[in-house]
Design a protein around this motif. Structure first.
Motif, short mmCIF file in Angstrom:
data_model
loop_
_atom_site.label_atom_id
_atom_site.label_comp_id
_atom_site.label_asym_id
_atom_site.label_seq_id
_atom_site.Cartn_x
_atom_site.Cartn_y
_atom_site.Cartn_z
N THR A 433 0.91 -1.06 0.04
CA THR A 433 0.65 -0.12 -0.14
C THR A 433 0.71 1.18 0.26
O THR A 433 0.62 2.45 -0.19
CB THR A 433 -0.92 0.35 1.41
OG1 THR A 433 -0.32 0.03 2.59
CG2 THR A 433 -1.70 -1.13 1.08
N ASP A 494 -8.08 1.71 8.74
CA ASP A 494 -8.82 2.02 7.42
C ASP A 494 -8.45 1.00 6.70
O ASP A 494 -8.86 -0.24 5.50
CB ASP A 494 -9.86 2.71 7.18
CG ASP A 494 -10.60 3.98 7.62
OD1 ASP A 494 -11.03 2.75 8.98
OD2 ASP A 494 -10.91 5.22 7.94
N THR A 495 -7.38 1.01 6.01
CA THR A 495 -6.14 1.10 5.51
C THR A 495 -6.11 -0.83 5.64
O THR A 495 -6.36 -1.73 4.64
CB THR A 495 -5.08 1.31 5.20
OG1 THR A 495 -4.92 2.67 4.64
CG2 THR A 495 -4.33 0.93 3.81
N THR A 497 -7.70 -2.53 7.39
CA THR A 497 -8.45 -3.42 7.74
C THR A 497 -9.30 -3.72 5.99
O THR A 497 -9.47 -5.10 6.07
CB THR A 497 -9.63 -2.21 8.36
OG1 THR A 497 -9.59 -2.29 9.51
CG2 THR A 497 -11.46 -3.33 8.25
N GLU A 498 -9.01 -3.08 5.37
CA GLU A 498 -9.81 -3.22 3.69
C GLU A 498 -9.12 -3.97 3.50
O GLU A 498 -8.95 -5.18 2.60
CB GLU A 498 -9.14 -1.43 3.08
CG GLU A 498 -9.73 -2.11 1.93
CD GLU A 498 -9.36 -0.78 0.73
OE1 GLU A 498 -9.31 -1.02 -0.72
OE2 GLU A 498 -9.59 0.31 1.52
N GLN A 499 -7.36 -4.69 3.60
CA GLN A 499 -6.14 -5.04 2.95
C GLN A 499 -7.02 -6.56 3.51
O GLN A 499 -6.56 -7.07 3.14
CB GLN A 499 -5.29 -4.54 3.13
CG GLN A 499 -4.81 -3.39 2.55
CD GLN A 499 -5.19 -3.81 0.96
OE1 GLN A 499 -4.26 -4.37 0.72
NE2 GLN A 499 -5.08 -2.66 0.05
N LYS A 501 -9.26 -7.61 4.72
CA LYS A 501 -10.90 -8.35 4.07
C LYS A 501 -10.05 -8.91 2.52
O LYS A 501 -10.84 -10.11 1.94
CB LYS A 501 -11.62 -6.91 3.99
CG LYS A 501 -12.11 -6.70 5.22
CD LYS A 501 -13.52 -5.76 5.37
CE LYS A 501 -14.25 -5.44 6.05
NZ LYS A 501 -15.59 -4.70 5.83
N LYS A 502 -9.68 -8.42 2.16
CA LYS A 502 -9.16 -8.52 0.98
C LYS A 502 -8.11 -10.34 0.89
O LYS A 502 -8.34 -10.90 0.16
CB LYS A 502 -7.73 -8.75 -0.08
CG LYS A 502 -8.54 -6.31 -0.45
CD LYS A 502 -7.77 -5.96 -1.18
CE LYS A 502 -8.45 -4.44 -1.55
NZ LYS A 502 -7.16 -3.76 -2.29
#
Length: 511
Positions: A433, A494-495, A497-499, A501-502
């Motif tokens: 990221t 936030d970043t 958590t998003e990663q 989930k992937k």
């Protein structure tokens, strides 16, 4: 008056006749039957009341065999074959002038035995007694014959790695012993030297030499050892334990079969070991086919797979004559080898991992990420399974238990906090990221750190200080908790958590 007298006489006669008939009916109903005596005789076998059986014999039979010989013979045979669940079947409506024909069925150590037989009787003092001979035990058994019970060995299952390499199985070890006729004239000093070398006592060796079967040319086993144990250097110079033992008069080393573990210490925690069954275990497992000579898995996969690996002995029960020649086979249960088991473990990889970490207190597991197969499972420090198989000295046992590094402790079976396994994920998220640079120094913070006072009493701790270069590589090498806490804050909630989930992780998943 005459009529009254006549009537009285007739009445008395009738009463006598009724009483006589009643006595006859009573006698017929309650008279002891031969079948009852035979049932009583057979019923005493499982109860072990051979003395009661002897009491049912007729006088001629008791003159032929005395009570002691009768009891000893029957006891040896019935208990030797482990007779139980004895069933007696007597056919109905047999001629009283003929012997009673009957059928006996019993369960034994070698399976079911069933035979037809005849029982002869003699009436003495108004009671039926059995005319006994050895054929009452088995029809073809004569007085000079014996009943033989022979065990037939079976092989314990072997354990292989994924490439067919043997990890645990039957092999050869050294059997160190003495030939009495070749020992020194006054061997006490020799025995004490041998005892010191083998980690035993001179007294225990003397007890083996004093056994009733020992002759001058007998080989008397003292201790089984692995070849690596025999090659251990002793004292100064290049002399090995084997060299020192063979210097003693009468010492002989031969080969003996044993359970062996070719990969040595690197598989000890994984495979465990086997030993002879003890009294407590035998009490619990006798009904599952174990006996006093059984080998039992005591730890590791040897214990986990015991039901599959265990060998089941076979047995044969026969009648043999005075010369030992078989006359008749009565029953036979074939031996059954244990199951061979193949693991997903790669023996060479297991060895390689062990060599890397053998001096550390560690737990190492190598898996195939696509299949989940375990390729190596190593706990260090460790022990040698052969020490348990061949017999461990008290000194060795004490050293293993008192070692502060706990070599008997199987670290691969314990629960560990998995946080460190997630550190590469944090690093990968930061790099992909662009929120974290591999060469960025996040600053050394000692062994304890918190972001600010808003964290209250909570602090991040780590185990190692490694200088001022708190970069990604060093943080991974030293498993730096503080570095990765700082990295997570840089990435942002936030970043991150998003990663995650992937990657398939969701809120509430355990990390």
């Amino acid at each position: 008056m005459k009529r009254k007298k006549a009537a009285a006489v007739i009445g008395i006669a009738a009463a006598i006749a009724v009483c006589a008939a009643g006595l006859v009916l009573y006698k017929v109903k309650f008279e002891e039957k031969r079948e009852d005596v035979l049932k009583e005789y057979m019923g005493y076998i499982e109860k072990g009341r051979y003395d009661k059986m002897y009491a049912l014999l007729d006088e001629a039979s008791r003159n032929t065999v005395n009570a002691e010989d009768f009891v000893v013979r029957n006891q040896k045979i019935y208990e030797g074959i482990e007779a139980e669940n004895i069933r007696l079947d007597i056919s109905e409506e047999q001629e009283k002038s003929q012997p009673i024909s009957y059928k006996v069925t019993m369960d034994t150590v070698a399976g079911e035995i069933s035979f037809d037989n005849d029982a002869f009787f003699e009436k003495e003092s108004g009671k039926w007694h059995i005319k006994w001979s050895d054929s009452m035990i088995f029809p073809n058994l004569k007085a000079a014959d014996k009943v033989s019970v022979v065990s037939i060995d079976a092989k314990r299952g072997e354990i292989y790695d994924r490439n067919g390499e043997l990890l645990a199985g039957q092999g050869t070890v050294a059997n160190v012993g003495l030939v009495p006729g070749k020992m020194a004239v006054q061997p006490q000093e020799e025995l004490e030297t041998m005892a010191a070398l083998l980690g035993t006592t001179a007294g225990s060796i003397s007890e083996k030499l004093d056994a009733s079967w020992v002759k001058d040319d007998s080989f008397v086993p003292v201790k089984k050892m692995s070849s690596s144990q025999l090659e251990t250097p002793v004292g100064e110079g290049e002399a090995t334990l084997k060299d020192k033992l063979l210097e003693l008069p009468g010492v002989m080393i031969s080969d003996a079969e044993s359970r062996v573990y070719p990969y040595g210490e690197c598989t000890s925690h994984l495979l465990g070991y086997v030993q002879e069954i003890n009294a407590e275990e035998l009490e619990e497992l006798r009904d599952k086919g174990y006996d006093e000579q059984s080998i039992l898995g005591k730890s590791g996969l040897e214990k986990l797979f015991e039901d599959r690996l265990k060998a089941r002995k076979g047995y044969k029960i026969s009648i043999v004559d005075a010369e030992g020649s078989e006359k008749e086979a009565l029953a036979m249960a074939a031996p059954k080898d244990g199951e061979n088991i193949t693991l997903t473990i790669d023996g060479h990889l297991q060895q390689s991992v062990y060599e890397q970490y053998k001096n550390d207190k560690s737990s190492s597991i190598v898996m195939n990420p696509k299949t989940g197969e375990v390729l190596a499972m190593v706990s260090t420090p460790t022990f040698n399974s052969m020490d348990f198989v061949l017999g461990m000295s008290q000194e060795k046992w004490d050293s293993l238990n008192n070692d502060e590094d706990k070599p008997l402790y199987n670290r691969t079976r314990e629960s560990w906090v998995p946080g460190s396994s997630f550190k590469p994920v944090i690093g990968a998220v930061g790099l992909t990221t662009g929120t974290l640079s591999a060469d960025e120094n996040l600053g050394a913070s000692g062994l304890s750190w918190q972001k600010d006072e808003s964290w209250g009493d909570y602090r991040i701790t780590t185990l190692h200080e490694y200088g001022d270069e708190a970069v990604l590589r060093n943080a991974l090498v030293y498993s730096d908790n503080i570095y990765f806490a700082k990295a997570a804050l840089k990435i942002g909630a936030d970043t991150l958590t998003e990663q995650l989930k992937k990657l398939g992780l969701r809120a509430g998943d355990t990390i």
